[in-house]
Write a protein that holds these residues in place. Structure first.
Motif, PDB file in Angstrom:
ATOM      1  N   GLU A  15       0.797  -1.228   0.000  1.00  0.00           N
ATOM      2  CA  GLU A  15       0.000   0.000   0.000  1.00  0.00           C
ATOM      3  C   GLU A  15       0.830   1.279   0.000  1.00  0.00           C
ATOM      4  O   GLU A  15       0.395   2.302  -0.506  1.00  0.00           O
ATOM      5  CB  GLU A  15      -0.940   0.021   1.219  1.00  0.00           C
ATOM      6  CG  GLU A  15      -2.003  -1.063   1.196  1.00  0.00           C
ATOM      7  CD  GLU A  15      -2.992  -0.900   0.049  1.00  0.00           C
ATOM      8  OE1 GLU A  15      -3.369   0.253  -0.254  1.00  0.00           O
ATOM      9  OE2 GLU A  15      -3.389  -1.913  -0.528  1.00  0.00           O
ATOM     10  N   ASN A  16       2.015   1.248   0.619  1.00  0.00           N
ATOM     11  CA  ASN A  16       2.765   2.493   0.806  1.00  0.00           C
ATOM     12  C   ASN A  16       4.236   2.211   1.067  1.00  0.00           C
ATOM     13  O   ASN A  16       4.662   1.060   1.126  1.00  0.00           O
ATOM     14  CB  ASN A  16       2.151   3.294   1.970  1.00  0.00           C
ATOM     15  CG  ASN A  16       2.047   2.453   3.234  1.00  0.00           C
ATOM     16  OD1 ASN A  16       2.994   1.758   3.616  1.00  0.00           O
ATOM     17  ND2 ASN A  16       0.899   2.516   3.888  1.00  0.00           N
ATOM     18  N   GLY A  17       4.986   3.281   1.248  1.00  0.00           N
ATOM     19  CA  GLY A  17       6.421   3.168   1.471  1.00  0.00           C
ATOM     20  C   GLY A  17       6.777   2.431   2.742  1.00  0.00           C
ATOM     21  O   GLY A  17       7.767   1.688   2.774  1.00  0.00           O
ATOM     22  N   VAL A  39      12.346  -1.679  -5.839  1.00  0.00           N
ATOM     23  CA  VAL A  39      11.031  -1.086  -5.594  1.00  0.00           C
ATOM     24  C   VAL A  39      10.656  -0.202  -6.778  1.00  0.00           C
ATOM     25  O   VAL A  39      11.518   0.419  -7.395  1.00  0.00           O
ATOM     26  CB  VAL A  39      10.978  -0.265  -4.283  1.00  0.00           C
ATOM     27  CG1 VAL A  39      11.162  -1.159  -3.076  1.00  0.00           C
ATOM     28  CG2 VAL A  39      11.996   0.857  -4.279  1.00  0.00           C
ATOM     29  N   LEU A  40       9.364  -0.182  -7.087  1.00  0.00           N
ATOM     30  CA  LEU A  40       8.835   0.673  -8.146  1.00  0.00           C
ATOM     31  C   LEU A  40       7.592   1.385  -7.645  1.00  0.00           C
ATOM     32  O   LEU A  40       6.736   0.772  -7.009  1.00  0.00           O
ATOM     33  CB  LEU A  40       8.435  -0.159  -9.369  1.00  0.00           C
ATOM     34  CG  LEU A  40       9.529  -0.674 -10.289  1.00  0.00           C
ATOM     35  CD1 LEU A  40       8.920  -1.594 -11.329  1.00  0.00           C
ATOM     36  CD2 LEU A  40      10.256   0.475 -10.954  1.00  0.00           C
ATOM     37  N   ALA A  41       7.499   2.669  -7.937  1.00  0.00           N
ATOM     38  CA  ALA A  41       6.291   3.450  -7.692  1.00  0.00           C
ATOM     39  C   ALA A  41       6.026   4.253  -8.961  1.00  0.00           C
ATOM     40  O   ALA A  41       6.926   4.438  -9.781  1.00  0.00           O
ATOM     41  CB  ALA A  41       6.470   4.368  -6.486  1.00  0.00           C
ATOM     42  N   ARG A  46       9.271   9.290  -5.750  1.00  0.00           N
ATOM     43  CA  ARG A  46       8.803   8.438  -4.651  1.00  0.00           C
ATOM     44  C   ARG A  46       9.572   7.120  -4.652  1.00  0.00           C
ATOM     45  O   ARG A  46       9.965   6.618  -3.606  1.00  0.00           O
ATOM     46  CB  ARG A  46       7.297   8.193  -4.782  1.00  0.00           C
ATOM     47  CG  ARG A  46       6.725   7.385  -3.650  1.00  0.00           C
ATOM     48  CD  ARG A  46       5.209   7.329  -3.752  1.00  0.00           C
ATOM     49  NE  ARG A  46       4.681   6.573  -2.638  1.00  0.00           N
ATOM     50  CZ  ARG A  46       3.634   5.776  -2.723  1.00  0.00           C
ATOM     51  NH1 ARG A  46       2.986   5.650  -3.860  1.00  0.00           N
ATOM     52  NH2 ARG A  46       3.207   5.125  -1.669  1.00  0.00           N
ATOM     53  N   THR A  47       9.781   6.544  -5.822  1.00  0.00           N
ATOM     54  CA  THR A  47      10.559   5.310  -5.930  1.00  0.00           C
ATOM     55  C   THR A  47      11.930   5.498  -5.303  1.00  0.00           C
ATOM     56  O   THR A  47      12.391   4.677  -4.525  1.00  0.00           O
ATOM     57  CB  THR A  47      10.718   4.895  -7.418  1.00  0.00           C
ATOM     58  OG1 THR A  47       9.433   4.627  -7.968  1.00  0.00           O
ATOM     59  CG2 THR A  47      11.600   3.662  -7.561  1.00  0.00           C
ATOM     60  N   VAL A 107       2.853   0.502  -4.233  1.00  0.00           N
ATOM     61  CA  VAL A 107       4.280   0.311  -4.487  1.00  0.00           C
ATOM     62  C   VAL A 107       4.512  -1.165  -4.809  1.00  0.00           C
ATOM     63  O   VAL A 107       3.916  -2.039  -4.188  1.00  0.00           O
ATOM     64  CB  VAL A 107       5.112   0.724  -3.248  1.00  0.00           C
ATOM     65  CG1 VAL A 107       6.600   0.527  -3.489  1.00  0.00           C
ATOM     66  CG2 VAL A 107       4.814   2.176  -2.857  1.00  0.00           C
ATOM     67  N   LEU A 108       5.385  -1.430  -5.776  1.00  0.00           N
ATOM     68  CA  LEU A 108       5.716  -2.801  -6.146  1.00  0.00           C
ATOM     69  C   LEU A 108       7.123  -3.126  -5.661  1.00  0.00           C
ATOM     70  O   LEU A 108       8.066  -2.385  -5.936  1.00  0.00           O
ATOM     71  CB  LEU A 108       5.641  -2.956  -7.673  1.00  0.00           C
ATOM     72  CG  LEU A 108       5.991  -4.332  -8.250  1.00  0.00           C
ATOM     73  CD1 LEU A 108       5.067  -5.427  -7.717  1.00  0.00           C
ATOM     74  CD2 LEU A 108       5.946  -4.286  -9.771  1.00  0.00           C
TER      75      LEU A 108
END
Length: 115
Positions: A15-17, A39-41, A46-47, A107-108
């Protein structure tokens, strides 16, 4: 479909960082190394912030291949994200799903198997 396992990589939408940092820490505690966690956003800044906080990587040229990275210069952020995701061995359909989730602010976290 929150996560997907295949021969190439593990992926999980969070859901979030804060959850991304927790997921990265969990992956590291199970044996994944720093160089293999990404990580990807949807928002590039943000990423970078999440990757720095989680001590993880952003997907770069080595993972995508030089041609794909150059092609990303001419793509929208959505196309760029889908290209990054498929570079880990995910299908176009999986990349579309993950990109839509990122579009919603999620976030992935991706972890590659050791080579």
């Amino acid at each position: 479909m929150n996560s997907s396992n295949n021969a190439k990589a593990y992926a999980k939408i969070v859901e979030n960082g804060v959850q991304a940092v927790q997921e990265v820490n969990q992956l590291r505690s199970t044996g994944y190394v720093y160089e293999n966690i990404f990580v990807l956003a949807h928002d590039g800044n943000r990423t970078e912030r999440i990757a720095d906080t989680a001590d993880a990587n952003e997907v770069g040229i080595k993972e995508e291949g030089m041609f794909d990275a150059l092609a990303n210069l001419f793509r929208s952020r959505g196309d760029e994200l889908r290209a990054k995701i498929t570079s880990f061995g995910f299908t176009k359909a999986e990349a579309d799903f993950y990109e839509k989730e990122l579009d919603l602010g999620k976030v992935l976290v991706i972890a590659k198997k050791a080579e």
